[in-house]
Design a protein around this motif. Structure first.
Motif, PDB file in Angstrom:
ATOM      1  N   PHE A  63       0.829  -1.203   0.000  1.00  7.03           N
ATOM      2  CA  PHE A  63       0.000   0.000   0.000  1.00  7.03           C
ATOM      3  C   PHE A  63       0.862   1.251   0.000  1.00  7.03           C
ATOM      4  O   PHE A  63       0.604   2.195  -0.751  1.00  7.03           O
ATOM      5  CB  PHE A  63      -0.956   0.019   1.194  1.00  7.03           C
ATOM      6  N   LEU A  64       1.896   1.290   0.832  1.00 11.84           N
ATOM      7  CA  LEU A  64       2.758   2.475   0.904  1.00 11.84           C
ATOM      8  C   LEU A  64       3.480   2.721  -0.419  1.00 11.84           C
ATOM      9  O   LEU A  64       3.597   3.869  -0.864  1.00 11.84           O
ATOM     10  CB  LEU A  64       3.752   2.346   2.057  1.00 11.84           C
ATOM     11  N   VAL A  65       3.930   1.654  -1.056  1.00  7.18           N
ATOM     12  CA  VAL A  65       4.599   1.785  -2.359  1.00  7.18           C
ATOM     13  C   VAL A  65       3.611   2.285  -3.409  1.00  7.18           C
ATOM     14  O   VAL A  65       3.910   3.214  -4.177  1.00  7.18           O
ATOM     15  CB  VAL A  65       5.238   0.441  -2.789  1.00  7.18           C
ATOM     16  N   GLU A  66       2.414   1.694  -3.442  1.00 11.95           N
ATOM     17  CA  GLU A  66       1.399   2.121  -4.408  1.00 11.95           C
ATOM     18  C   GLU A  66       0.941   3.553  -4.143  1.00 11.95           C
ATOM     19  O   GLU A  66       0.653   4.300  -5.082  1.00 11.95           O
ATOM     20  CB  GLU A  66       0.202   1.174  -4.393  1.00 11.95           C
ATOM     21  N   LEU A  67       0.880   3.933  -2.889  1.00 13.06           N
ATOM     22  CA  LEU A  67       0.523   5.302  -2.521  1.00 13.06           C
ATOM     23  C   LEU A  67       1.534   6.288  -3.104  1.00 13.06           C
ATOM     24  O   LEU A  67       1.152   7.282  -3.735  1.00 13.06           O
ATOM     25  CB  LEU A  67       0.469   5.432  -0.998  1.00 13.06           C
ATOM     26  N   ALA A  68       2.808   5.992  -2.946  1.00 12.88           N
ATOM     27  CA  ALA A  68       3.850   6.878  -3.475  1.00 12.88           C
ATOM     28  C   ALA A  68       3.829   6.909  -5.005  1.00 12.88           C
ATOM     29  O   ALA A  68       3.897   7.985  -5.616  1.00 12.88           O
ATOM     30  CB  ALA A  68       5.223   6.430  -2.972  1.00 12.88           C
ATOM     31  N   LYS A  69       3.716   5.740  -5.624  1.00 16.02           N
ATOM     32  CA  LYS A  69       3.697   5.682  -7.090  1.00 16.02           C
ATOM     33  C   LYS A  69       2.503   6.427  -7.674  1.00 16.02           C
ATOM     34  O   LYS A  69       2.637   7.182  -8.637  1.00 16.02           O
ATOM     35  CB  LYS A  69       3.692   4.223  -7.568  1.00 16.02           C
ATOM     36  N   SER A  70       1.330   6.222  -7.096  1.00 19.39           N
ATOM     37  CA  SER A  70       0.144   6.867  -7.653  1.00 19.39           C
ATOM     38  C   SER A  70       0.130   8.364  -7.370  1.00 19.39           C
ATOM     39  O   SER A  70      -0.350   9.139  -8.200  1.00 19.39           O
ATOM     40  CB  SER A  70      -1.121   6.207  -7.133  1.00 19.39           C
ATOM     41  N   ALA A  71       0.666   8.780  -6.231  1.00 17.93           N
ATOM     42  CA  ALA A  71       0.758  10.219  -5.957  1.00 17.93           C
ATOM     43  C   ALA A  71       1.674  10.878  -6.985  1.00 17.93           C
ATOM     44  O   ALA A  71       1.379  11.977  -7.488  1.00 17.93           O
ATOM     45  CB  ALA A  71       1.269  10.458  -4.539  1.00 17.93           C
ATOM     46  N   TRP A  72       2.766  10.221  -7.305  1.00 19.91           N
ATOM     47  CA  TRP A  72       3.687  10.742  -8.318  1.00 19.91           C
ATOM     48  C   TRP A  72       2.996  10.804  -9.686  1.00 19.91           C
ATOM     49  O   TRP A  72       3.101  11.794 -10.408  1.00 19.91           O
ATOM     50  CB  TRP A  72       4.940   9.877  -8.391  1.00 19.91           C
ATOM     51  N   LYS A  73       2.255   9.750 -10.022  1.00 22.53           N
ATOM     52  CA  LYS A  73       1.566   9.698 -11.318  1.00 22.53           C
ATOM     53  C   LYS A  73       0.512  10.804 -11.421  1.00 22.53           C
ATOM     54  O   LYS A  73       0.421  11.483 -12.451  1.00 22.53           O
ATOM     55  CB  LYS A  73       0.915   8.334 -11.515  1.00 22.53           C
ATOM     56  N   VAL A  74      -0.282  10.992 -10.378  1.00 21.41           N
ATOM     57  CA  VAL A  74      -1.312  12.029 -10.389  1.00 21.41           C
ATOM     58  C   VAL A  74      -0.666  13.418 -10.479  1.00 21.41           C
ATOM     59  O   VAL A  74      -1.126  14.272 -11.243  1.00 21.41           O
ATOM     60  CB  VAL A  74      -2.228  11.921  -9.155  1.00 21.41           C
ATOM     61  N   ALA A  75       0.395  13.638  -9.721  1.00 25.27           N
ATOM     62  CA  ALA A  75       1.089  14.928  -9.786  1.00 25.27           C
ATOM     63  C   ALA A  75       1.619  15.173 -11.196  1.00 25.27           C
ATOM     64  O   ALA A  75       1.498  16.282 -11.729  1.00 25.27           O
ATOM     65  CB  ALA A  75       2.222  14.966  -8.771  1.00 25.27           C
ATOM     66  N   HIS A  76       2.176  14.144 -11.800  1.00 21.56           N
ATOM     67  CA  HIS A  76       2.701  14.271 -13.160  1.00 21.56           C
ATOM     68  C   HIS A  76       1.566  14.572 -14.149  1.00 21.56           C
ATOM     69  O   HIS A  76       1.721  15.402 -15.049  1.00 21.56           O
ATOM     70  CB  HIS A  76       3.427  12.977 -13.552  1.00 21.56           C
ATOM     71  N   LEU A  77       0.418  13.912 -13.971  1.00 17.57           N
ATOM     72  CA  LEU A  77      -0.715  14.145 -14.872  1.00 17.57           C
ATOM     73  C   LEU A  77      -1.226  15.576 -14.799  1.00 17.57           C
ATOM     74  O   LEU A  77      -1.492  16.205 -15.823  1.00 17.57           O
ATOM     75  CB  LEU A  77      -1.873  13.200 -14.534  1.00 17.57           C
ATOM     76  N   VAL A  78      -1.389  16.087 -13.581  1.00 19.58           N
ATOM     77  CA  VAL A  78      -2.008  17.412 -13.446  1.00 19.58           C
ATOM     78  C   VAL A  78      -1.035  18.555 -13.691  1.00 19.58           C
ATOM     79  O   VAL A  78      -1.468  19.685 -13.937  1.00 19.58           O
ATOM     80  CB  VAL A  78      -2.702  17.586 -12.077  1.00 19.58           C
ATOM     81  N   LEU A  79       0.255  18.301 -13.643  1.00 17.32           N
ATOM     82  CA  LEU A  79       1.226  19.371 -13.869  1.00 17.32           C
ATOM     83  C   LEU A  79       1.668  19.481 -15.321  1.00 17.32           C
ATOM     84  O   LEU A  79       2.384  20.410 -15.676  1.00 17.32           O
ATOM     85  CB  LEU A  79       2.450  19.176 -12.962  1.00 17.32           C
ATOM     86  N   ARG A  80       1.235  18.545 -16.154  1.00 18.64           N
ATOM     87  CA  ARG A  80       1.578  18.632 -17.574  1.00 18.64           C
ATOM     88  C   ARG A  80       0.827  19.791 -18.210  1.00 18.64           C
ATOM     89  O   ARG A  80      -0.313  20.103 -17.812  1.00 18.64           O
ATOM     90  CB  ARG A  80       1.209  17.339 -18.304  1.00 18.64           C
ATOM     91  N   PRO A  81       1.402  20.422 -19.223  1.00 21.35           N
ATOM     92  CA  PRO A  81       0.713  21.533 -19.892  1.00 21.35           C
ATOM     93  C   PRO A  81      -0.604  21.102 -20.532  1.00 21.35           C
ATOM     94  O   PRO A  81      -1.586  21.824 -20.482  1.00 21.35           O
ATOM     95  CB  PRO A  81       1.704  21.987 -20.964  1.00 21.35           C
ATOM     96  N   ASN A  82      -0.630  19.915 -21.107  1.00 20.38           N
ATOM     97  CA  ASN A  82      -1.863  19.403 -21.722  1.00 20.38           C
ATOM     98  C   ASN A  82      -2.453  18.357 -20.792  1.00 20.38           C
ATOM     99  O   ASN A  82      -1.838  17.330 -20.546  1.00 20.38           O
ATOM    100  CB  ASN A  82      -1.567  18.732 -23.070  1.00 20.38           C
ATOM    101  N   LEU A  83      -3.642  18.613 -20.325  1.00 18.89           N
ATOM    102  CA  LEU A  83      -4.300  17.672 -19.428  1.00 18.89           C
ATOM    103  C   LEU A  83      -5.026  16.627 -20.265  1.00 18.89           C
ATOM    104  O   LEU A  83      -6.218  16.728 -20.533  1.00 18.89           O
ATOM    105  CB  LEU A  83      -5.262  18.402 -18.495  1.00 18.89           C
TER     106      LEU A  83
END
Length: 158
Positions: A63-83
């Protein structure tokens, strides 16, 4: 590990997560963990079996590993210029059977950024999950099956 020792450990984790090490907060965490563990005691019957504690800790680590991976993925998705995301709801066929296992799986999915458990079918065979990016639904289903669900079945097999 005894119920009280585990409650002390959970109280310390509570204090770390909540950010307060006051006596009141530690006592609250201890009482909360005692109540939770006493309610869930039936799920941990046979916890003395060799390896059960290790399998539960493995689930927590996953769970802790998946939490970190998915938080990184979501941050990467929303910070991209094109959503460029494709949010949606997909049906996940459940292999876990007990109410405890279904609730645990649904909560682990909901606590992971980018996903949200929406509903369980009346026959408890399907979990409906909302994903922030459902571009590859089969991969999402496979990740749940090979990750959280597999670990839950290993940890709480009777």
């Amino acid at each position: 590990m005894s119920l009280y020792a585990l409650s002390v450990l959970m109280a310390v984790i509570w204090a770390v997560v909540s950010g307060g090490f006051s006596l009141h907060n530690l006592l609250f965490g201890f009482v909360l963990s005692l109540l939770t563990l006493s309610i869930l005691r039936s799920q941990f019957e046979g916890a003395g079996r060799p390896g059960r504690t290790r399998r539960i800790l493995s689930l927590i680590l996953l769970f802790l590993v998946e939490l970190a991976k998915s938080a990184w993925k979501v941050a990467h998705l929303v910070l991209r210029p094109n959503l460029e995301i494709k949010p949606g709801i997909f049906a996940y066929p459940l292999q876990v059977k007990t109410d405890f296992e279904i609730a645990l799986l649904a909560n682990l999915i909901t606590l992971t950024p980018g996903t949200l458990s929406v509903d369980v079918s009346e026959d408890r065979s399907t979990l409906y999950v909302h994903g922030i990016d459902c571009g590859d639904v089969e991969a999402a289903r496979r990740d749940i099956a090979e990750g959280f669900e597999k670990k839950i079945m290993e940890a709480f097999a009777r």
